[in-house]
Design an enzyme around this catalytic site. Structure first.
Site, PDB file in Angstrom:
ATOM      1  N   ASP A 181       0.725  -1.190  -0.106  1.00 33.22           N
ATOM      2  CA  ASP A 181       0.138   0.124   0.047  1.00 33.22           C
ATOM      3  C   ASP A 181       0.829   1.413  -0.177  1.00 33.22           C
ATOM      4  O   ASP A 181       1.976   1.393  -0.640  1.00 33.22           O
ATOM      5  CB  ASP A 181      -0.971   0.136   1.225  1.00 33.22           C
ATOM      6  CG  ASP A 181      -2.177   0.550   1.038  1.00 33.22           C
ATOM      7  OD1 ASP A 181      -2.506   1.852   0.693  1.00 33.22           O
ATOM      8  OD2 ASP A 181      -3.361  -0.286   0.889  1.00 33.22           O
ATOM      9  N   HIS A 227      -3.827   6.097   3.360  1.00 34.70           N
ATOM     10  CA  HIS A 227      -4.441   4.621   2.885  1.00 34.70           C
ATOM     11  C   HIS A 227      -3.777   3.647   3.532  1.00 34.70           C
ATOM     12  O   HIS A 227      -4.642   2.781   3.898  1.00 34.70           O
ATOM     13  CB  HIS A 227      -4.475   4.706   1.638  1.00 34.70           C
ATOM     14  CG  HIS A 227      -5.410   3.471   0.911  1.00 34.70           C
ATOM     15  ND1 HIS A 227      -5.189   2.329   0.581  1.00 34.70           N
ATOM     16  CD2 HIS A 227      -6.690   3.765   0.162  1.00 34.70           C
ATOM     17  CE1 HIS A 227      -5.883   1.891  -0.022  1.00 34.70           C
ATOM     18  NE2 HIS A 227      -7.031   2.544  -0.184  1.00 34.70           N
ATOM     19  N   SER A 398     -11.645  -0.847  -0.989  1.00 34.38           N
ATOM     20  CA  SER A 398     -10.175  -1.186  -0.314  1.00 34.38           C
ATOM     21  C   SER A 398     -10.694  -1.622   1.197  1.00 34.38           C
ATOM     22  O   SER A 398      -9.649  -2.514   1.689  1.00 34.38           O
ATOM     23  CB  SER A 398      -9.374   0.121  -0.150  1.00 34.38           C
ATOM     24  OG  SER A 398      -8.731   0.382  -1.386  1.00 34.38           O
TER      25      SER A 398
END
Length: 539
Positions: A181, A227, A398
């Site tokens: 990520d 994220h 996600s």
């Protein structure tokens, strides 16, 4: 008028240059032997013969010596054993009759070894398990606790997390899990003790390209900041520490692998190279689950990434990827690959989230998991998650993917004999109904299926067919001549026919073959004054 007169009187004009003769060059593009054998079980991983040699269905059948149990004790079934038989077989051991339960408690320094000996004689036995009350996590975000602001982790109720945890003991552990990520905030108090190692395959983003690698997987400073921290927290935020959120896994370690970079302004992205290297590092780190809450629409195959997906699948690593956040573009890559479990989003009402990618013909969306709801006429809902130094709300496939990876990590830890394919099967078969063809994640159901699979022989895997795309182009002086030959299909032979129509001359024929497992290229020089055949070998 002069020209007309001359022509009429039989005068002559220069003859035009004759058009060059077109010839056909045909033949075969020949691939190496490994094209059919390399990763032949793509999407199929080695499977252990769970249950092989298991005793008849009795106390022994479900014995788990890794679970907490009283040391030095074995519970032996007295059913079918005459008093004399008990005395004879267990002579030399301190034994106590528990007639009301049909058991004999035997004291022995190695109860597991004795259990194996008795099973071979048709006598069933089991560990004397130790049970403990399961405390509700004291993290504020857990449903029913004080919350963070007005928000709770309602998705944990939606997936039956508490019920699933109760089946696993007081501190459910996950296996080593890689998170590919944007990096991670290592200093976040809710990740304390959960991270190990780490790598950065995209230190700087320059001109859209990743440059540099290092061992610091710190979060991006620009672009999609936070994220990776959010996904890591959904999988394994430190649980029952009186702080913040509860992770799907309470124990176990995660490897943060940063595959995204930023340009120091407002942009961030990952590339083929950074993702492929991230997958390679995860595989070399011997992780058991890889979370990829990332993707790209409109791409069916990225050969270099495919190589690493195949390698990870051959190592029996479970890979889980986000289906995508656009409902009209099909599944994103790499979620559309057969080696990868594709996860879409579901809202609290059991409806596929309006933003979640829908599969096109030939694509498989495996599972839905809580991802919130946003951007349509339905009630909005959100996933409470980490952000660098704090907490935030998010929605997307996600989030659904990370929650699923946490569940997969728990199952792989609880049933280590199951293959990645069997864990995937457990997650799908144990799911709850939705308004679509795909079930939604249900941890208790998945664990129940996993338990059944662990006592059954592993299924025989079916290999995934290898597909190919072939391009052959003629070049003269470095410039393409004529139309390229293109073909695609299922690869069943190492020889692929081609045909080109070009003017007479000498050419370099360049061939490229992209298969679902690897890429090959090669060239051959040919002089064609008439129809000619030429073989092009690719490597």
């Amino acid at each position: 008028m002069l020209t007309l007169g001359l022509t009429a009187c039989g005068g002559t004009t220069p003859a035009p240059n004759p058009a060059p003769t077109t010839v056909k060059i045909s033949g075969e593009v020949v691939l190496p032997q490994t094209a059919l054998t390399q990763g032949a079980a793509q999407g199929v991983v080695a499977q252990s013969a769970a249950g092989e040699g298991t005793a008849p269905a009795d106390l022994s059948a479900q014995a788990n010596w890794d679970a907490p149990h009283v040391p030095g004790e074995l519970l032996v079934s007295s059913g079918g054993l005459a008093a004399q038989g008990v005395s004879t077989r267990l002579s030399g051991f301190q034994a106590e009759s528990l007639s009301d339960l049909g058991l004999i408690r035997v004291h022995t320094p190695n109860p597991e070894a004795l259990a194996g000996q008795l099973a071979a004689e048709g006598i069933s036995s089991q560990p004397n398990y130790i049970y403990s009350a399961l405390a509700t996590p004291n993290d504020p975000g857990f449903p029913g606790n004080v919350g963070i602001g007005q928000w709770h982790q309602d998705y944990l109720t939606q997936v039956g997390a508490a019920e699933g945890w109760a089946q696993l003991g007081s501190a459910p552990a996950g296996v080593l899990t890689a998170v590919l990520d944007t990096g991670v905030d290592r200093s976040h108090p809710d990740l304390r003790g959960r991270l190990i190692g780490g790598y950065d395959t995209c230190s700087v983003l320059a001109g859209g390209n990743c440059q540099g690698e290092d061992t610091d997987p710190s979060e991006l400073q620009f672009g999609q900041v936070g994220h990776g921290t959010a996904m890591t927290g959904l999988i394994g935020a430190a649980t029952n520490n009186g702080l913040g959120l509860s992770g799907m896994t309470w124990q176990g370690q995660m490897v943060p692998i940063k595959v995204f970079g930023d340009d120091g302004q407002a942009n961030s992205s990952a590339t083929t190279i950074s993702l492929a290297r991230g997958l390679a590092i995860a595989t070399d780190s011997k992780v058991r689950v890889i979370n990829m809450s990332l993707g790209i629409p409109g791409v069916q195959s990225d050969p270099k990434v495919n190589e690493q997906l195949t390698r990870a699948a051959a190592a029996d690593i479970m890979m889980i990827a986000a289906a995508g956040n656009t409902p009209d573009q099909g599944l994103y890559f790499p979620a559309n690959r057969p080696e990868v479990m594709a996860v879409g989003a579901v809202n609290p009402a059991g409806q596929m989230s309006c933003f979640s990618a829908r599969p096109r013909a030939g694509e498989t969306l495996d599972l839905l998991a809580p991802g919130g709801e946003n951007g349509c006429d339905r009630a909005a809902s959100w996933i409470l998650e980490l952000t660098p130094g704090d907490y935030r709300l998010g929605a997307g496939t996600s989030e659904a993917t990370a929650i699923t990876s946490g569940a997969a990590s728990l199952i792989r830890a609880a049933y280590p004999g199951l293959s990645a394919l069997q864990v995937r099967q457990a997650l799908v078969q144990g799911g709850k109904p939705t308004d679509s063809a795909q079930p939604q994640l249900n941890l208790p159901g998945a664990l129940a299926v996993a338990q059944q699979l662990s006592a059954a022989p592993a299924p025989t895997p079916q290999p995934t067919p290898t597909t190919y795309n072939l391009t052959v182009q003629a070049y003269r002086n470095g410039q393409p001549v004529g139309a390229a030959f293109k073909a695609s299909g299922q690869l069943t032979s190492l020889k692929l026919p081609y045909e080109l129509n070009v003017p007479q001359g000498t050419y370099e024929l360049r061939a490229k073959v992209d298969t679902s497992k690897a890429s090959y290229s090669g060239a051959a020089t040919v002089t064609a004054t008439t129809n000619t055949t030429a073989t092009i070998a690719v490597q």
